[in-house]
Design an enzyme around this catalytic site. Structure first.
Site, PDB file in Angstrom:
ATOM      1  N   ASP A   1      54.384  34.323  60.723  1.00 62.54           N
ATOM      2  CA  ASP A   1      54.453  33.634  59.442  1.00 62.54           C
ATOM      3  C   ASP A   1      53.663  32.325  59.478  1.00 62.54           C
ATOM      4  OD1 ASP A   1      55.244  33.393  56.787  1.00 62.54           O
ATOM      5  OD2 ASP A   1      57.352  33.818  57.226  1.00 62.54           O
TER       6      ASP A   1
ATOM      7  N   ASP B   1      55.848  37.709  49.255  1.00 61.62           N
ATOM      8  CA  ASP B   1      57.289  37.561  49.459  1.00 61.62           C
ATOM      9  C   ASP B   1      58.080  38.178  48.315  1.00 61.62           C
ATOM     10  OD1 ASP B   1      57.244  36.326  51.919  1.00 61.62           O
ATOM     11  OD2 ASP B   1      57.309  34.292  51.119  1.00 61.62           O
TER      12      ASP B   1
END
Length: 738
Positions: free
Chosen positions: A472, A538
């Protein structure tokens, strides 16, 4: 160079070169010792003679209008101001204010093709298939040397990069190295992308007019609003028709894409890395190499996208194994880690047929929320007594791979690492940058910081059987300098992140990495050189994902795009959707689940088993076939799918996004099949059937109808009736000739 690699063949520095592959021709003018310029880039021209190429080059020379330089302006791939080019120059830099307008003279030209016998030399013409052209040139007065690499790949994708070397005394400060590709004046309409967190890759169009349309990325990562592929095409170009020329900068840091038209009529598209002040200062004999600039020509956007996809699929590093069904536990547990609960989720997932289990954020020291702990990459023994062994061993005993979340480029101020080494935080001006998600950026350009992260990750990956890293990157790079002086450091940070990924891949052969960056903020051909998929967004709301998946596929094929089923009520948008819409959207990608399975009903579990079985049955087609997107006839629905390379089969998705203004809406077409083959098109129901659907007569109780590929592409089939926010699946199967 490996022994098996083709040997470069020197060619005259006064020659034309014709590269042809994948239905694309690139004709380069490398005459008179000048940097190469493109005479033609577009549809294939067939084999040419020297006389024909000379005539083509002559036909491309513009007349000299009034009140400009007294010669036709020639724009090289690395554009040169001295030649009269008044657009964006290829090299921006200086040596104490001098040497800012270089004039390169070519030293050598060489061609490296797949096979020597495929290269034909006809006087001053070199004609070859897919090949790499290398051009070395020097400006002795400016003290600069450049090596240009221009490659036409088998897919018809063009790419180029430049390596600039300082061969003069003192330091040469580099501001930009930007490559440009000319496009014809019939290309009048720009398409690129914008977006934001949780709504990435939103298409936008505008006219190309005199001036510059420039998209700068200054986030230190590619960004959810990145241009991604900046294309210019004939007016009204769509998925299936209309010539289009596009560029993509294969780099994950600061970058720029642009389209420019001069008042004299010439127009180019190009791009490169966006360098911050002082980031590249070359001492004598030091070099700077630009990222690859990819150029994709196509007859329609699908044809353009296929060139990217075929290139990516041809790489030795492209994932070779079937893409495993993945469960990520983030939206199930967030930071609430409990071994028994997580093991229960693993057992439920295995029973459904899941093949990979990913433990997300929250497993490391002090990480009970997103305000602390980043940088302290050791297992939190207060939450995990004895470490992660209990969970990892159970996951692998169930036959699943185990994946683990890291955010290696970030640090919280509330962490042991930041307290011990505050100077490792990227910063400038004697101050810390504003926080983003309550975190800062760890400066991997500092060797000690790089080694710390590499050693910490190596220790975890050595202790546990980890097959997959979710990597990430949750904030933009603001004031990204190096303490104590504060010099700009995005360039060094990006290259260090690449080195870290490469080194972990070397130390742990077979490990896979997902590029996740606040969702889809690092989706580019630089990061995919060392990762195995990207997280598109996301947001896994299927209505949003219908558009995001559709347009992310302009660059990358389905197997590289993480695509998961979320919970009934989406965590990002609050919308509620039927499982069939969530799964029918997610299955055209690298399929997975992001859902608290303890909340699934018995019927939903039964449906999940069917969807997982369906994905496994069809993933070879979905992940190797040619993507198809039909041109829209109504914004209420869209048609897409995957077509086998031999045109023997296809899987088609008809997505109903909203309610049409008239109903029934009429027929849709299925382009891309063999026009002379006969196909049976039949509906498929996976799991529980959707309510509220009115089936047209051609469904024939599920048997479907047999039509030729030509009929499907031109006449089409009547749409079924459907509630909005539903997906209808169709199988297309070749039938015996009559």
């Amino acid at each position: 160079m490996p022994d098996s690699a083709p040997i470069p063949v020197p060619v005259p520095t006064d020659a034309y070169l014709h590269l042809a592959a994948g239905g694309v021709s690139v004709v380069l003018d490398a005459t008179q010792g000048r940097l190469p310029a493109i005479v033609h880039w577009g549809a294939g021209l067939g084999s040419l003679s020297e006389a024909e190429v000379q005539a083509l080059a002559l036909a491309a020379v513009e007349p000299t209008p009034g009140n400009v330089v007294d010669q036709p302006v020639r724009v090289a791939i690395l554009p040169e101001h001295h030649a009269g080019w008044e657009g964006k120059p290829g090299v921006v830099g200086h040596r104490d204010g001098a040497d800012w307008s270089p004039r390169f003279a070519v030293d050598t030209v060489a061609v490296r093709g797949a096979a020597a016998e495929a290269t034909r030399v006809d006087g001053r013409l070199v004609e070859t298939g897919a090949a790499v052209v290398t051009v070395a040139a020097t400006d002795a007065i400016a003290g600069l040397h450049v090596l240009l690499e221009i490659e036409l790949l088998d897919s018809g994708l063009l790419r180029a990069r430049a390596t600039l070397r300082n061969v003069g005394p003192g330091v040469y400060s580099v501001g930009d190295v930007t490559l440009a590709l000319p496009i014809p004046v019939r290309a009048r309409e720009i398409l690129d992308f914008s977006g934001r967190w949780s709504r990435e890759r939103v298409p936008q169009r505008r006219d190309l007019v005199v001036g510059i349309h420039e998209r700068e990325g200054r986030k230190g990562r590619t960004g959810p609003d990145a241009a991604t592929v900046l294309s210019v095409g004939t007016p009204g170009f769509g998925f299936q028709s209309g010539e289009v020329w596009g560029v993509h900068v294969g780099f994950s840091g600061n970058h720029r894409h642009y389209a420019e038209q001069l008042s004299a009529g010439a127009q180019v598209i190009g791009g490169g890395e966006l360098l911050l002040p002082g980031e590249v200062r070359l001492a004598e004999e030091e070099t700077y190499r630009s990222p690859w600039l990819y150029g994709a020509y196509g007859d329609g956007l699908d044809d353009q996208a296929h060139r990217f996809h075929r290139f990516l699929r041809s790489r030795d590093t492209h994932p070779a194994t079937p893409r495993p069904v993945t469960l990520n536990v983030w939206e199930a547990v967030y930071f609430d880690h409990d071994a028994d609960r997580l093991i229960d989720l693993a057992e439920r997932a295995a029973a459904l047929g899941v093949e990979r289990y990913v433990l997300d954020d929250g497993w490391f020291t002090g990480r009970r929320d997103d305000h602390r702990g980043l940088g302290d990459w050791t297992v939190d023994l207060g939450v995990w007594p004895g470490g992660l062994h209990k969970l990892v061993d159970r996951v692998t005993s169930l036959g699943m791979q185990f994946g683990l979340w890291f955010e290696p480029e970030m640090v919280n101020e509330d962490s042991d690492l930041a307290r011990e080494h505050p100077e490792w935080i990227m910063q400038t001006g004697g101050r810390l940058p504003v926080r983003g998600r309550d975190q800062q950026v760890l400066n991997l350009g500092i060797p000690d910081a790089y080694r710390f992260v590499l050693d910490a990750m190596t220790a975890v990956l050595t202790e546990y059987d980890v097959s997959y890293i979710k990597w990430d990157h949750n904030r933009d790079l603001i004031d990204a300098g190096t303490a104590p002086g504060g010099e700009a450091g995005v360039h060094a940070q990006t290259l260090a992140a690449y080195r870290l990924m490469d080194e972990l891949k070397r130390r742990f052969p077979g490990i896979e990495i997902e590029s996740c960056s606040s969702g889809g903020a690092r989706v580019d051909l630089g990061v995919i050189e060392r990762t195995d998929r990207v997280w598109v967004s996301d947001c896994i709301d299927p209505l949003e994902r219908q558009q995001m998946m559709r347009w992310t596929m302009q660059l990358m094929p389905a197997e590289l795009l993480g695509s998961h089923i979320g919970s009934a009520v989406n965590h990002t948008t609050g919308r509620a959707h039927a499982l069939s819409f969530r799964a029918g959207t997610a299955v055209f990608g690298h399929f997975g689940i992001e859902w608290d399975l303890t909340q699934a009903t018995a019927q939903e579990n039964a449906d999940l088993v069917e969807w997982i079985r369906f994905y496994k049955e069809h993933r070879a087609l979905l992940h190797a076939g040619d993507m198809m997107r039909a041109d829209e006839i109504d914004p209420a629905f869209q048609v897409s799918g995957a077509i086998a390379a031999d045109r023997s089969a296809a899987l088609i998705f008809v997505a109903f996004l909203t309610r049409p203004t008239v109903s029934p809406r009429g027929r849709f077409t299925v382009p891309g099949l063999d026009p002379d083959k006969r196909y049976r098109v039949a509906p498929v129901t996976v799991g529980t059937a959707d309510p509220g659907r009115a089936d047209p007569p051609w469904y024939a109780d599920g048997a479907g109808v047999v039509l030729s590929g030509r009929m499907l592409a031109t006449a089409g089939l009547h749409l079924p009736g459907s509630f909005p926010e539903r997906v209808v699946l169709l199988t297309v199967t070749e039938q015996p000739a009559r």
